[in-house]
Design a protein around this motif. Structure first.
Motif, short mmCIF file in Angstrom:
data_model
loop_
_atom_site.label_atom_id
_atom_site.label_comp_id
_atom_site.label_asym_id
_atom_site.label_seq_id
_atom_site.Cartn_x
_atom_site.Cartn_y
_atom_site.Cartn_z
N VAL A 1 -30.85 -19.39 83.69
CA VAL A 1 -29.52 -19.61 83.14
C VAL A 1 -29.41 -21.03 82.43
O VAL A 1 -28.89 -20.98 81.14
N ILE A 2 -30.13 -22.06 82.92
CA ILE A 2 -30.02 -23.34 82.19
C ILE A 2 -30.97 -23.26 80.82
O ILE A 2 -30.39 -23.50 79.89
N TYR A 3 -32.14 -22.43 81.05
CA TYR A 3 -32.89 -22.24 79.89
C TYR A 3 -32.07 -21.52 78.80
O TYR A 3 -32.19 -21.74 77.63
N ALA A 4 -31.20 -20.38 79.16
CA ALA A 4 -30.60 -19.66 78.24
C ALA A 4 -29.38 -20.58 77.40
O ALA A 4 -29.07 -20.47 76.22
N TRP A 5 -28.65 -21.54 78.46
CA TRP A 5 -27.59 -22.31 77.95
C TRP A 5 -28.24 -23.24 76.90
O TRP A 5 -27.72 -23.48 75.80
N LEU A 6 -29.22 -23.88 77.17
CA LEU A 6 -29.99 -24.79 76.18
C LEU A 6 -30.37 -24.24 75.02
O LEU A 6 -30.14 -24.84 74.06
N ARG A 7 -31.02 -23.10 74.97
CA ARG A 7 -31.14 -22.22 73.65
C ARG A 7 -30.05 -22.00 72.77
O ARG A 7 -30.19 -21.84 71.75
N PHE A 8 -28.83 -21.52 73.68
CA PHE A 8 -27.57 -21.00 73.16
C PHE A 8 -27.20 -22.67 72.43
O PHE A 8 -26.82 -22.55 71.06
N ILE A 9 -27.30 -23.74 72.75
CA ILE A 9 -26.88 -25.06 72.35
C ILE A 9 -27.93 -25.05 71.10
O ILE A 9 -27.30 -25.59 69.89
N ALA A 10 -29.20 -25.06 71.28
CA ALA A 10 -29.84 -25.10 70.19
C ALA A 10 -29.80 -24.36 69.12
O ALA A 10 -29.92 -24.79 67.91
N GLY A 11 -29.28 -23.15 69.36
CA GLY A 11 -29.15 -22.05 68.38
C GLY A 11 -28.00 -22.59 67.54
O GLY A 11 -27.90 -22.35 66.11
N ILE A 12 -27.10 -22.99 68.11
CA ILE A 12 -25.84 -23.73 67.35
C ILE A 12 -26.04 -24.59 66.54
O ILE A 12 -25.68 -24.82 65.35
N GLY A 13 -27.05 -25.77 66.82
CA GLY A 13 -27.51 -26.73 66.03
C GLY A 13 -28.42 -26.20 64.96
O GLY A 13 -28.17 -26.86 63.89
N LEU A 14 -29.33 -25.40 65.14
CA LEU A 14 -30.28 -24.87 64.07
C LEU A 14 -29.53 -24.12 63.06
O LEU A 14 -30.22 -24.11 62.00
N ALA A 15 -28.45 -23.60 63.38
CA ALA A 15 -27.65 -22.74 62.33
C ALA A 15 -27.18 -23.71 61.19
O ALA A 15 -27.04 -23.11 60.13
N GLY A 16 -26.94 -24.91 61.31
CA GLY A 16 -26.42 -25.68 60.32
C GLY A 16 -27.45 -26.37 59.53
O GLY A 16 -26.93 -26.77 58.42
N GLU A 17 -28.66 -26.46 59.78
CA GLU A 17 -29.57 -27.10 59.05
C GLU A 17 -29.85 -26.57 57.62
O GLU A 17 -29.72 -27.38 56.59
N LEU A 18 -30.16 -25.27 57.51
CA LEU A 18 -30.61 -24.92 56.12
C LEU A 18 -29.39 -24.49 55.27
O LEU A 18 -29.74 -25.05 53.97
N GLY A 19 -28.37 -24.23 55.90
CA GLY A 19 -27.15 -23.93 54.86
C GLY A 19 -26.62 -25.23 54.20
O GLY A 19 -26.38 -25.57 53.04
N ALA A 20 -26.38 -26.31 55.07
CA ALA A 20 -26.28 -27.90 54.54
C ALA A 20 -27.18 -28.36 53.66
O ALA A 20 -26.96 -28.83 52.74
N GLY A 21 -28.55 -28.13 53.98
CA GLY A 21 -29.49 -28.76 53.26
C GLY A 21 -29.72 -28.07 51.94
O GLY A 21 -29.81 -28.63 50.78
N ILE A 22 -29.27 -26.74 51.92
CA ILE A 22 -29.66 -26.05 50.46
C ILE A 22 -28.34 -26.26 49.74
O ILE A 22 -28.37 -26.56 48.54
N THR A 23 -27.13 -26.44 50.47
CA THR A 23 -25.86 -26.95 49.70
C THR A 23 -26.04 -28.21 49.16
O THR A 23 -25.80 -28.26 47.88
N LEU A 24 -26.51 -29.09 50.02
CA LEU A 24 -26.66 -30.47 49.46
C LEU A 24 -27.72 -30.51 48.12
O LEU A 24 -27.28 -31.01 46.97
N VAL A 25 -28.80 -29.77 48.35
CA VAL A 25 -29.80 -29.82 47.11
C VAL A 25 -29.44 -29.22 45.92
O VAL A 25 -29.29 -29.76 44.88
N SER A 26 -28.39 -28.14 45.94
CA SER A 26 -27.92 -27.45 45.00
C SER A 26 -26.81 -28.16 44.16
O SER A 26 -26.64 -28.07 43.01
N GLU A 27 -26.11 -28.94 44.78
CA GLU A 27 -24.90 -29.67 44.28
C GLU A 27 -25.37 -31.03 43.77
O GLU A 27 -24.76 -31.70 43.15
N THR A 28 -26.77 -31.58 44.19
CA THR A 28 -27.19 -32.73 43.69
C THR A 28 -28.05 -32.74 42.42
O THR A 28 -28.05 -33.44 41.66
N LEU A 29 -28.80 -31.69 42.41
CA LEU A 29 -29.58 -31.42 41.28
C LEU A 29 -28.80 -30.69 40.12
O LEU A 29 -27.95 -30.15 40.22
N PRO A 30 -29.55 -30.84 38.88
CA PRO A 30 -29.02 -30.30 37.70
C PRO A 30 -29.18 -28.75 37.79
O PRO A 30 -29.90 -28.23 38.47
#
Length: 219
Positions: free
Chosen positions: A112-141
């Protein structure tokens, strides 16, 4: 269409936002796939049933990814891309480090602990690519956005390869989790000098533009 010299292209494409977003996606993929690589040895090591418990943990992680995508998407539109890049990497890095301490966690059912830790990790992992790609797209010409986002995506895939080699070379699934969390925290320090997207600043100053409205996605 604006024309760039080779030197100008390289300056834009290998600028700090692209490098930081690429490294972020690299660590993101590393941590995202790490459970799949260490699932059997980690569960066997703790005396847990690899198939049943492993499926439950994976489901928790997937639900976390779905919720995280919504949460970070709204948060990024309201507070900025950098806030997501900082927040998401702190969440999944600390969750991965905690996974490395699972053998010492005897206060509850480890599955159960393992499952909840991976749930929390999943929440964090979901934000990385979207924010990174958005930042790059809005920064580059606009002429270089496709190439810039491709660099981020291409470099990020290497995280899967490194995750596999790390588990093999480390010889311990707990060490692999510690390395993943440590990489995230190291990247967090590098992100301090990244500037917010100029496009977001303009939108933020315009009070007539609605930001972070999830229902607008279906409109």
């Amino acid at each position: 269409m604006q024309q760039f010299t080779r030197q100008e292209k390289l300056k834009h494409l290998f600028g700090f936002p692209v490098i930081i977003a690429s490294l972020g996606y690299f660590v993101d993929i590393y941590d995202l796939l790490l459970f799949g690589i260490v699932r059997i040895p980690s569960l066997n090591d703790m005396g847990l049933e690899a198939d049943t418990v492993g499926t439950m943990i994976l489901n928790y992680q997937m639900v976390g990814l779905v919720l995280g995508g919504i949460i970070w998407g709204i948060f990024g539109d309201k507070k900025g891309r950098l806030s997501v890049l900082f927040g998401s990497i702190i969440v999944y890095s600390l969750a991965n480090i905690a996974c490395g301490f699972l053998p010492q966690m005897d206060f509850a059912d480890k599955g159960v602990i393992y499952a909840w830790l991976r749930f929390i990790a999943g929440i964090g992992l979901a934000g990385e690519l979207g924010a990174g790609i958005t930042l790059v797209s809005e920064t580059l010409p606009k002429e270089l956005r496709a190439i810039g986002t491709s660099i981020v995506a291409g470099f990020g895939v290497l995280g899967a390869v490194v995750a596999q080699f790390t588990v093999e070379l480390a010889g311990s699934w707990t060490t692999a989790y510690f390395i993943g969390g440590g990489l995230g925290l190291m990247l967090l320090v590098l992100r301090i000098s990244v500037a917010e997207s100029g496009m977001f600043k303009i939108v933020k100053e315009n009070s007539s533009i609605k930001r972070g409205d999830f229902l607008a996605f279906f409109g």
